[in-house]
Design a protein around this motif. Sequence first.
Motif, PDB file in Angstrom:
ATOM      1  N   PHE A   1     -13.623  -9.624  -0.052  1.00  0.00           N
ATOM      2  CA  PHE A   1     -13.793 -10.807   0.780  1.00  0.00           C
ATOM      3  C   PHE A   1     -13.341 -12.089   0.098  1.00  0.00           C
ATOM      4  CE2 PHE A   1     -17.532  -7.967   1.888  1.00  0.00           C
ATOM      5  CZ  PHE A   1     -16.836  -7.313   2.901  1.00  0.00           C
ATOM      6  N   GLU A   2     -12.757 -11.974  -1.095  1.00  0.00           N
ATOM      7  CA  GLU A   2     -12.231 -13.146  -1.773  1.00  0.00           C
ATOM      8  C   GLU A   2     -10.840 -13.470  -1.223  1.00  0.00           C
ATOM      9  OE1 GLU A   2     -13.902 -15.050  -3.966  1.00  0.00           O
ATOM     10  OE2 GLU A   2     -15.588 -13.737  -3.467  1.00  0.00           O
ATOM     11  N   PRO A   3     -10.418 -14.745  -1.279  1.00  0.00           N
ATOM     12  CA  PRO A   3      -9.089 -15.103  -0.769  1.00  0.00           C
ATOM     13  C   PRO A   3      -7.989 -14.328  -1.490  1.00  0.00           C
ATOM     14  CG  PRO A   3     -10.417 -17.072  -1.125  1.00  0.00           C
ATOM     15  CD  PRO A   3     -11.181 -15.934  -1.727  1.00  0.00           C
ATOM     16  N   LEU A   4      -7.073 -13.775  -0.725  1.00  0.00           N
ATOM     17  CA  LEU A   4      -5.918 -13.078  -1.281  1.00  0.00           C
ATOM     18  C   LEU A   4      -4.735 -14.029  -1.366  1.00  0.00           C
ATOM     19  CD1 LEU A   4      -6.010  -9.704   0.717  1.00  0.00           C
ATOM     20  CD2 LEU A   4      -6.741 -10.067  -1.650  1.00  0.00           C
ATOM     21  N   PRO A   5      -3.804 -13.780  -2.287  1.00  0.00           N
ATOM     22  CA  PRO A   5      -2.567 -14.568  -2.300  1.00  0.00           C
ATOM     23  C   PRO A   5      -1.832 -14.404  -0.961  1.00  0.00           C
ATOM     24  CG  PRO A   5      -2.769 -13.254  -4.298  1.00  0.00           C
ATOM     25  CD  PRO A   5      -3.838 -12.773  -3.373  1.00  0.00           C
ATOM     26  N   PRO A   6      -1.105 -15.423  -0.525  1.00  0.00           N
ATOM     27  CA  PRO A   6      -0.403 -15.339   0.761  1.00  0.00           C
ATOM     28  C   PRO A   6       0.491 -14.119   0.884  1.00  0.00           C
ATOM     29  CG  PRO A   6      -0.315 -17.581  -0.098  1.00  0.00           C
ATOM     30  CD  PRO A   6      -0.916 -16.738  -1.170  1.00  0.00           C
ATOM     31  N   GLU A   7       1.145 -13.733  -0.218  1.00  0.00           N
ATOM     32  CA  GLU A   7       2.057 -12.588  -0.140  1.00  0.00           C
ATOM     33  C   GLU A   7       1.299 -11.272   0.086  1.00  0.00           C
ATOM     34  OE1 GLU A   7       1.492 -13.670  -4.560  1.00  0.00           O
ATOM     35  OE2 GLU A   7       1.778 -14.691  -2.624  1.00  0.00           O
ATOM     36  N   ASP A   8       0.050 -11.183  -0.390  1.00  0.00           N
ATOM     37  CA  ASP A   8      -0.728  -9.967  -0.168  1.00  0.00           C
ATOM     38  C   ASP A   8      -1.279  -9.910   1.261  1.00  0.00           C
ATOM     39  OD1 ASP A   8      -0.251  -8.995  -2.690  1.00  0.00           O
ATOM     40  OD2 ASP A   8      -2.084  -9.804  -3.552  1.00  0.00           O
ATOM     41  N   ILE A   9      -1.656 -11.062   1.798  1.00  0.00           N
ATOM     42  CA  ILE A   9      -2.061 -11.105   3.209  1.00  0.00           C
ATOM     43  C   ILE A   9      -0.907 -10.645   4.087  1.00  0.00           C
ATOM     44  CG2 ILE A   9      -2.763 -12.612   5.117  1.00  0.00           C
ATOM     45  CD1 ILE A   9      -4.162 -14.378   3.025  1.00  0.00           C
ATOM     46  N   GLN A  10       0.292 -11.149   3.781  1.00  0.00           N
ATOM     47  CA  GLN A  10       1.469 -10.773   4.569  1.00  0.00           C
ATOM     48  C   GLN A  10       1.818  -9.303   4.366  1.00  0.00           C
ATOM     49  OE1 GLN A  10       2.913 -13.165   6.670  1.00  0.00           O
ATOM     50  NE2 GLN A  10       3.715 -11.266   7.545  1.00  0.00           N
ATOM     51  N   LEU A  11       1.612  -8.800   3.162  1.00  0.00           N
ATOM     52  CA  LEU A  11       1.867  -7.390   2.874  1.00  0.00           C
ATOM     53  C   LEU A  11       1.060  -6.499   3.816  1.00  0.00           C
ATOM     54  CD1 LEU A  11       3.085  -5.251   0.819  1.00  0.00           C
ATOM     55  CD2 LEU A  11       0.890  -5.469  -0.387  1.00  0.00           C
ATOM     56  N   LEU A  12      -0.222  -6.831   3.978  1.00  0.00           N
ATOM     57  CA  LEU A  12      -1.073  -6.052   4.872  1.00  0.00           C
ATOM     58  C   LEU A  12      -0.636  -6.208   6.322  1.00  0.00           C
ATOM     59  CD1 LEU A  12      -4.560  -6.844   3.278  1.00  0.00           C
ATOM     60  CD2 LEU A  12      -3.330  -4.689   3.143  1.00  0.00           C
ATOM     61  N   LEU A  13      -0.379  -7.442   6.726  1.00  0.00           N
ATOM     62  CA  LEU A  13       0.027  -7.688   8.115  1.00  0.00           C
ATOM     63  C   LEU A  13       1.313  -6.950   8.455  1.00  0.00           C
ATOM     64  CD1 LEU A  13      -0.690 -11.511   8.499  1.00  0.00           C
ATOM     65  CD2 LEU A  13      -2.028  -9.611   9.433  1.00  0.00           C
ATOM     66  N   ASN A  14       2.225  -6.877   7.505  1.00  0.00           N
ATOM     67  CA  ASN A  14       3.509  -6.210   7.752  1.00  0.00           C
ATOM     68  C   ASN A  14       3.351  -4.715   8.002  1.00  0.00           C
ATOM     69  OD1 ASN A  14       4.817  -8.641   7.472  1.00  0.00           O
ATOM     70  ND2 ASN A  14       5.642  -8.203   5.434  1.00  0.00           N
ATOM     71  N   ALA A  15       2.193  -4.163   7.605  1.00  0.00           N
ATOM     72  CA  ALA A  15       1.917  -2.747   7.840  1.00  0.00           C
ATOM     73  C   ALA A  15       0.967  -2.545   9.017  1.00  0.00           C
ATOM     74  CB  ALA A  15       1.329  -2.105   6.591  1.00  0.00           C
ATOM     75  N   GLY A  16       0.556  -3.648   9.681  1.00  0.00           N
ATOM     76  CA  GLY A  16      -0.378  -3.551  10.792  1.00  0.00           C
ATOM     77  C   GLY A  16      -1.830  -3.521  10.374  1.00  0.00           C
ATOM     78  N   PHE A  17      -2.119  -3.974   9.133  1.00  0.00           N
ATOM     79  CA  PHE A  17      -3.482  -3.991   8.603  1.00  0.00           C
ATOM     80  C   PHE A  17      -3.921  -5.436   8.351  1.00  0.00           C
ATOM     81  CE2 PHE A  17      -2.408   0.341   8.052  1.00  0.00           C
ATOM     82  CZ  PHE A  17      -3.541   1.076   7.745  1.00  0.00           C
ATOM     83  N   ASN A  18      -5.199  -5.597   7.991  1.00  0.00           N
ATOM     84  CA  ASN A  18      -5.709  -6.940   7.727  1.00  0.00           C
ATOM     85  C   ASN A  18      -6.936  -6.856   6.839  1.00  0.00           C
ATOM     86  OD1 ASN A  18      -5.796  -9.751   7.935  1.00  0.00           O
ATOM     87  ND2 ASN A  18      -6.990  -9.738   9.820  1.00  0.00           N
ATOM     88  N   GLN A  19      -7.223  -7.955   6.160  1.00  0.00           N
ATOM     89  CA  GLN A  19      -8.475  -8.127   5.433  1.00  0.00           C
ATOM     90  C   GLN A  19      -9.536  -8.562   6.437  1.00  0.00           C
ATOM     91  OE1 GLN A  19      -8.540 -11.560   2.840  1.00  0.00           O
ATOM     92  NE2 GLN A  19     -10.094 -10.651   1.485  1.00  0.00           N
ATOM     93  N   HIS A  20     -10.676  -7.870   6.462  1.00  0.00           N
ATOM     94  CA  HIS A  20     -11.745  -8.289   7.365  1.00  0.00           C
ATOM     95  C   HIS A  20     -12.813  -9.039   6.581  1.00  0.00           C
ATOM     96  CE1 HIS A  20     -13.686  -4.566   5.840  1.00  0.00           C
ATOM     97  NE2 HIS A  20     -14.811  -5.225   6.056  1.00  0.00           N
ATOM     98  N   LEU A  21     -13.657  -9.764   7.302  1.00  0.00           N
ATOM     99  CA  LEU A  21     -14.757 -10.511   6.705  1.00  0.00           C
ATOM    100  C   LEU A  21     -16.059 -10.074   7.356  1.00  0.00           C
ATOM    101  CD1 LEU A  21     -13.167 -14.078   6.651  1.00  0.00           C
ATOM    102  CD2 LEU A  21     -13.270 -12.415   4.786  1.00  0.00           C
ATOM    103  N   PRO A  22     -17.173 -10.127   6.626  1.00  0.00           N
ATOM    104  CA  PRO A  22     -18.461  -9.798   7.247  1.00  0.00           C
ATOM    105  C   PRO A  22     -18.957 -10.945   8.123  1.00  0.00           C
ATOM    106  CG  PRO A  22     -18.777 -10.389   4.955  1.00  0.00           C
ATOM    107  CD  PRO A  22     -17.289 -10.379   5.179  1.00  0.00           C
ATOM    108  N   LEU A  23     -19.868 -10.624   9.027  1.00  0.00           N
ATOM    109  CA  LEU A  23     -20.480 -11.660   9.854  1.00  0.00           C
ATOM    110  C   LEU A  23     -21.294 -12.618   9.004  1.00  0.00           C
ATOM    111  CD1 LEU A  23     -21.430 -12.846  12.618  1.00  0.00           C
ATOM    112  CD2 LEU A  23     -23.288 -11.148  12.542  1.00  0.00           C
ATOM    113  N   LEU A  24     -22.044 -12.082   8.052  1.00  0.00           N
ATOM    114  CA  LEU A  24     -22.957 -12.888   7.240  1.00  0.00           C
ATOM    115  C   LEU A  24     -22.284 -13.360   5.961  1.00  0.00           C
ATOM    116  CD1 LEU A  24     -26.151 -10.665   7.628  1.00  0.00           C
ATOM    117  CD2 LEU A  24     -25.395 -12.573   9.074  1.00  0.00           C
TER     118      LEU A  24
END
Length: 463
Positions: free
Chosen positions: A58-81
């Motif tokens: 749940f820690e901030p990822l570098p922009p390139e890693d966020i894009q890496l996941l998105l490019n594969a159809g995945f994402n980092q999720h966050l908890p409600l709390l």
Amino acid sequence: MIIRATIILTLILCGMTLRAAPLSVQDILEIFRQEAATQEAIPSPPAGPILLWSGVGFEPLPPEDIQLLLNAGFNQHLPLLGDHFETAKALSKRGAPIQLMQGLKTFPIKDSDGHINQFPAQVEDSTDLSRWHAVGNLVRDRMTSYKERGITVNALWLDYEGFPFMAPTSKLLTDAPHGLNLHEWSQWRRQFALNIASAYLAAPARESFPNISTLNWVGNLSYPASPIIDATGQQTAASGALFFTHSNPYAYGNTLAYELAGLSPELAADQVDQFYQRLLLQHVSVDARNRAVSAPYIGSVAWVARIVRDAQKQDLPVMSREAYRESLRHLWLRGIQGMMIFNAPTLSQDEQIAEIQDISQIWRELSEYNSLIKTGKVCNFDIPKEGDNEVVWSALSNLSYAVARVTPVGSTPPSSIIINIWDLPIEISTPDPPGKTYQIWRHIGTSIPPTITAITAPVLRIK
């Protein structure tokens, strides 16, 4: 109903040792880096990017890693709390949707003295709607916190499995309406629990974000005439859509289901695969049928996993990766619009890696038909028959175009199959294992039979 959060305890009670720690964030990212080295970016599923139960933290990822996941159809999720606004800002800045997903058994609620208590701590607490109102306010506060920061929450995909969902009969039967027998009470419990999740989890989120997608674990459509059969072989009580925008069936290779079926640990590998393939299709297919006939505006996001070791016996076989991949192809053509992966930390690291790779590659293959997965009509809801040599098929269609997957089952399947699309019988020769994907075009207004094209190799969008 199989409770995922109790699996670790179940394994301990059965004398099993946890096999491995979860993959690290870098381990997971490396899987996607290797894929990205040779393959192009693909879109996310219609309901939103695929999520991992054991994900990238749940820690901030570098922009390139966020894009890496998105490019594969995945994402980092966050908890409600919790305070995860910096991570949410990093995701938003990169154009990633904000998907809140968390497994919960209780909620932190303030009492009249301002003290934080976990609710519902007791079974009896869970029928107190005035206290559930406080849970609704907690959800409202969380949504408001994002909204005040200019961040849109796109999804609230919760896994709340606390009371009253699993309330023991002896504890709550006295609180149910008078005159209920045991069977009626189990229906009342499920319906009451889903109404609570709908009213106090989904509805408050939709107040702040009208377009948010909402679901909760096994919040599915099950009807008396077409009940969903769970992993234990039991009928799911009648339940409807409520305030959820998506149903949440599961497609798990539960070893408990194998154990309860009384199957031998020495069963031939192809028969093991046939058992699990039926198991993976049944929950999704019945839910899809019920949505199609009564609530076609409701989408579906499925929990998926090749291996869920929840049986008492330790030596039960699991399905092969090839059979799992074939099942995933069918799931995408049976009315789901998204997936969450239950990559349990109790799996070995090789099993966890395989889980991510299989989901990723099959989505890469099926993403070619993304628009049809979003709006297409499910053409077949049938579940494979036990022990039969047959041909299993799944398909989605629009007015003039369809995509079908055809899979032979058993050692002597029939030489061909009739699939019904647009109320037209279409004969297809049985392909070789593991199966084949077909594109079908309808020539509207003519007597020309549909044109069928076999896809000879998966569409991988190689660089």
